[in-house]
Design a protein around this motif. Structure first.
Motif, PDB file in Angstrom:
ATOM      1  N   LYS A  16       0.806  -1.229   0.000  1.00  0.00           N
ATOM      2  CA  LYS A  16       0.000   0.000   0.000  1.00  0.00           C
ATOM      3  C   LYS A  16       0.839   1.278   0.000  1.00  0.00           C
ATOM      4  CE  LYS A  16      -2.327  -0.715   3.748  1.00  0.00           C
ATOM      5  NZ  LYS A  16      -1.820  -2.022   4.167  1.00  0.00           N
ATOM      6  N   THR A  34      -2.004   6.618   7.004  1.00  0.00           N
ATOM      7  CA  THR A  34      -2.716   6.640   8.289  1.00  0.00           C
ATOM      8  C   THR A  34      -2.157   5.611   9.271  1.00  0.00           C
ATOM      9  OG1 THR A  34      -4.419   5.083   7.537  1.00  0.00           O
ATOM     10  CG2 THR A  34      -4.859   7.437   7.223  1.00  0.00           C
ATOM     11  N   GLY A  35      -1.523   4.558   8.751  1.00  0.00           N
ATOM     12  CA  GLY A  35      -0.929   3.544   9.631  1.00  0.00           C
ATOM     13  C   GLY A  35       0.110   4.166  10.549  1.00  0.00           C
ATOM     14  N   ALA A  36       0.798   5.197  10.026  1.00  0.00           N
ATOM     15  CA  ALA A  36       1.838   5.873  10.816  1.00  0.00           C
ATOM     16  C   ALA A  36       1.241   6.472  12.097  1.00  0.00           C
ATOM     17  CB  ALA A  36       2.507   6.959   9.978  1.00  0.00           C
ATOM     18  N   ARG A  39       0.783   3.782  14.531  1.00  0.00           N
ATOM     19  CA  ARG A  39       2.132   3.400  14.968  1.00  0.00           C
ATOM     20  C   ARG A  39       2.672   4.378  16.010  1.00  0.00           C
ATOM     21  NH1 ARG A  39       5.151  -0.198  11.821  1.00  0.00           N
ATOM     22  NH2 ARG A  39       3.854  -1.200  10.264  1.00  0.00           N
ATOM     23  N   ARG A  88       9.004   2.306  12.685  1.00  0.00           N
ATOM     24  CA  ARG A  88       9.093   1.205  11.715  1.00  0.00           C
ATOM     25  C   ARG A  88       9.787  -0.017  12.280  1.00  0.00           C
ATOM     26  NH1 ARG A  88       5.216   2.527   8.440  1.00  0.00           N
ATOM     27  NH2 ARG A  88       5.184   4.775   8.313  1.00  0.00           N
ATOM     28  N   ALA A  96       0.760  -1.555  17.178  1.00  0.00           N
ATOM     29  CA  ALA A  96      -0.137  -0.666  16.412  1.00  0.00           C
ATOM     30  C   ALA A  96      -1.439  -1.394  16.091  1.00  0.00           C
ATOM     31  CB  ALA A  96       0.545  -0.213  15.136  1.00  0.00           C
ATOM     32  N   SER A  97      -1.310  -2.659  15.722  1.00  0.00           N
ATOM     33  CA  SER A  97      -2.500  -3.436  15.390  1.00  0.00           C
ATOM     34  C   SER A  97      -3.380  -3.595  16.637  1.00  0.00           C
ATOM     35  CB  SER A  97      -2.055  -4.791  14.837  1.00  0.00           C
ATOM     36  OG  SER A  97      -3.153  -5.592  14.552  1.00  0.00           O
ATOM     37  N   ALA A 100      -5.022  -0.192  17.579  1.00  0.00           N
ATOM     38  CA  ALA A 100      -6.033   0.139  16.558  1.00  0.00           C
ATOM     39  C   ALA A 100      -7.386  -0.511  16.835  1.00  0.00           C
ATOM     40  CB  ALA A 100      -5.521  -0.272  15.179  1.00  0.00           C
ATOM     41  N   ARG A 106      -9.284   5.222  17.668  1.00  0.00           N
ATOM     42  CA  ARG A 106      -9.687   5.328  16.254  1.00  0.00           C
ATOM     43  C   ARG A 106     -10.489   6.596  16.006  1.00  0.00           C
ATOM     44  NH1 ARG A 106      -8.301   0.927  13.609  1.00  0.00           N
ATOM     45  NH2 ARG A 106      -9.070   1.931  11.749  1.00  0.00           N
ATOM     46  N   GLY A 126      -4.679   2.865   4.273  1.00  0.00           N
ATOM     47  CA  GLY A 126      -4.966   2.355   5.623  1.00  0.00           C
ATOM     48  C   GLY A 126      -5.737   1.056   5.559  1.00  0.00           C
ATOM     49  N   ARG A 127      -6.686   0.911   6.478  1.00  0.00           N
ATOM     50  CA  ARG A 127      -7.492  -0.308   6.525  1.00  0.00           C
ATOM     51  C   ARG A 127      -8.982   0.000   6.360  1.00  0.00           C
ATOM     52  NH1 ARG A 127      -2.876  -1.105   7.249  1.00  0.00           N
ATOM     53  NH2 ARG A 127      -1.798  -2.895   8.141  1.00  0.00           N
ATOM     54  N   ASP A 128      -9.364   1.215   6.782  1.00  0.00           N
ATOM     55  CA  ASP A 128     -10.789   1.584   6.836  1.00  0.00           C
ATOM     56  C   ASP A 128     -11.065   2.879   6.078  1.00  0.00           C
ATOM     57  OD1 ASP A 128      -9.254   3.199   8.461  1.00  0.00           O
ATOM     58  OD2 ASP A 128     -10.784   3.435   9.985  1.00  0.00           O
ATOM     59  N   ILE A 129     -10.205   3.230   5.143  1.00  0.00           N
ATOM     60  CA  ILE A 129     -10.363   4.531   4.477  1.00  0.00           C
ATOM     61  C   ILE A 129     -11.617   4.526   3.589  1.00  0.00           C
ATOM     62  CG2 ILE A 129      -9.224   6.338   3.116  1.00  0.00           C
ATOM     63  CD1 ILE A 129      -7.779   5.522   5.792  1.00  0.00           C
ATOM     64  N   ASP A 181      -6.691  -7.264  12.507  1.00  0.00           N
ATOM     65  CA  ASP A 181      -7.217  -6.104  11.773  1.00  0.00           C
ATOM     66  C   ASP A 181      -8.593  -6.395  11.155  1.00  0.00           C
ATOM     67  OD1 ASP A 181      -4.861  -4.840  12.440  1.00  0.00           O
ATOM     68  OD2 ASP A 181      -3.941  -4.990  10.454  1.00  0.00           O
TER      69      ASP A 181
HETATM   70  O1   DC Z   1      -0.293   0.185   7.514  1.00  0.00           O
HETATM   71  P1   DC Z   1       0.565  -0.123   8.768  1.00  0.00           P
HETATM   72  O2   DC Z   1       1.143  -1.491   8.766  1.00  0.00           O
HETATM   73  O3   DC Z   1       1.559   0.940   9.031  1.00  0.00           O
HETATM   74  O4   DC Z   1      -0.502  -0.066   9.978  1.00  0.00           O
HETATM   75  C1   DC Z   1      -0.165  -0.398  11.307  1.00  0.00           C
HETATM   76  C2   DC Z   1      -1.404  -0.915  12.024  1.00  0.00           C
HETATM   77  O5   DC Z   1      -2.333   0.159  12.196  1.00  0.00           O
HETATM   78  C3   DC Z   1      -2.177  -2.013  11.302  1.00  0.00           C
HETATM   79  O6   DC Z   1      -1.865  -3.296  11.796  1.00  0.00           O
HETATM   80  C4   DC Z   1      -3.613  -1.711  11.562  1.00  0.00           C
HETATM   81  C5   DC Z   1      -3.668  -0.292  11.991  1.00  0.00           C
HETATM   82  N1   DC Z   1      -4.338   0.594  11.044  1.00  0.00           N
HETATM   83  C6   DC Z   1      -5.703   0.689  11.136  1.00  0.00           C
HETATM   84  O7   DC Z   1      -6.312   0.000  11.934  1.00  0.00           O
HETATM   85  N2   DC Z   1      -6.370   1.572  10.358  1.00  0.00           N
HETATM   86  C7   DC Z   1      -5.716   2.323   9.459  1.00  0.00           C
HETATM   87  N3   DC Z   1      -6.405   3.195   8.710  1.00  0.00           N
HETATM   88  C8   DC Z   1      -4.310   2.208   9.333  1.00  0.00           C
HETATM   89  C9   DC Z   1      -3.645   1.310  10.124  1.00  0.00           C
END
Ligand code: DC
Length: 221
Positions: A16, A34-36, A39, A88, A96-97, A100, A106, A126-129, A181
């Motif tokens: 991604k 957004t993952g950052a 993190r 990182r 982070a997971s 989240a 959130r 991200g995951r939920d964009i 996730d």
């Molecule tokens: O994309 P990443 O690996 O940097 O994300 C780290 C963690 O953050 C991932 O395991 C799940 C969470 N995350 C999330 O829940 N929603 C997002 N929009 C981005 C990341």
């Protein structure tokens, strides 16, 4: 002026960030990782040895996260410290997971992400964009790849950085993160109904970027 948003979601290691960054560059718009943000929250918990659920729930009261864009590069600041590189590590990925999964975390991060997209055109990953943060995004991409391929990519990345690791461990870690996730109750990782799935297994970064740019073009942006 109307700003456009492009949402790129998918599991860990699907490529991604690399792909979203290249797509944003080609379009001349900002890339938001957004993952950052998750993190950075995780890093704060690790550095302050915060493990109790009740403490994690209230953690956002102590945290200020800022994203700064410099020459196409996103830098992230946690309480005024630049933590762009510090976030990182495998330890931070795992935490982070976990953080989240907390709705209180959130909700605040999603609010900041929506604000960023209100003021400029973005490619946000991200995951939920596509499902939750920007449900009105003009184009939604759901990037996938087999867990074996994703683990192999991470393995090569880590080796390049001189970090020793076992491929089987990375794959197990990725699968565990996917599971967490996808199964959290609040805004889990899920393909939006109107997202286009792009399987990156066996394709180069350039090929995937080209494919996505074509999809965007077809949506006549
Ligand atoms: O994309 P990443 O690996 O940097 O994300 C780290 C963690 O953050 C991932 O395991 C799940 C969470 N995350 C999330 O829940 N929603 C997002 N929009 C981005 C990341």
């Amino acid at each position: 002026m109307e700003y456009i948003s492009i949402a790129i979601d998918g599991p860990a290691g699907a490529g991604k960030s690399t792909i979203a960054k290249a797509v944003a560059k080609a379009l001349g718009i900002v890339y938001v990782d957004t993952g950052a943000m998750y993190r950075a929250v995780a890093l704060y918990c690790i550095e302050h040895e915060i493990v109790e659920r009740s403490q994690i729930e209230k953690i956002m009261d102590q945290i200020q996260i800022e994203l700064i864009y410099e020459k196409e590069m996103q830098r992230i600041f946690l309480n005024n410290e630049d933590v762009t590189h510090k976030i990182r590590t495998p330890e931070v990925s795992k935490m982070a997971s976990y953080v989240a999964t907390f709705p209180s975390i959130r909700t605040q991060l999603v609010e900041s992400q929506r604000k960023i997209a209100q003021n400029q055109s973005v490619v946000m990953d991200g995951r939920d964009i596509g499902t939750h943060v920007l449900p009105e995004a003009k184009v939604k991409i759901f990037l996938t790849a087999t867990s074996v391929e994703r683990a192999q990519r991470r393995y090569i990345e880590m080796k390049k950085k001189g970090i020793s690791c076992a491929l089987s461990e990375i794959q197990a870690e990725i699968e565990k993160r996917d599971e967490q996730d996808m199964n959290r109750s609040f805004a889990p990782l899920k393909k939006a109904k109107d997202a286009i799935e792009v399987d990156t297994t066996g394709y180069t970064i350039e090929e995937v970027v080209e494919k996505i740019l074509k999809i965007i073009q077809q949506r006549s942006i």
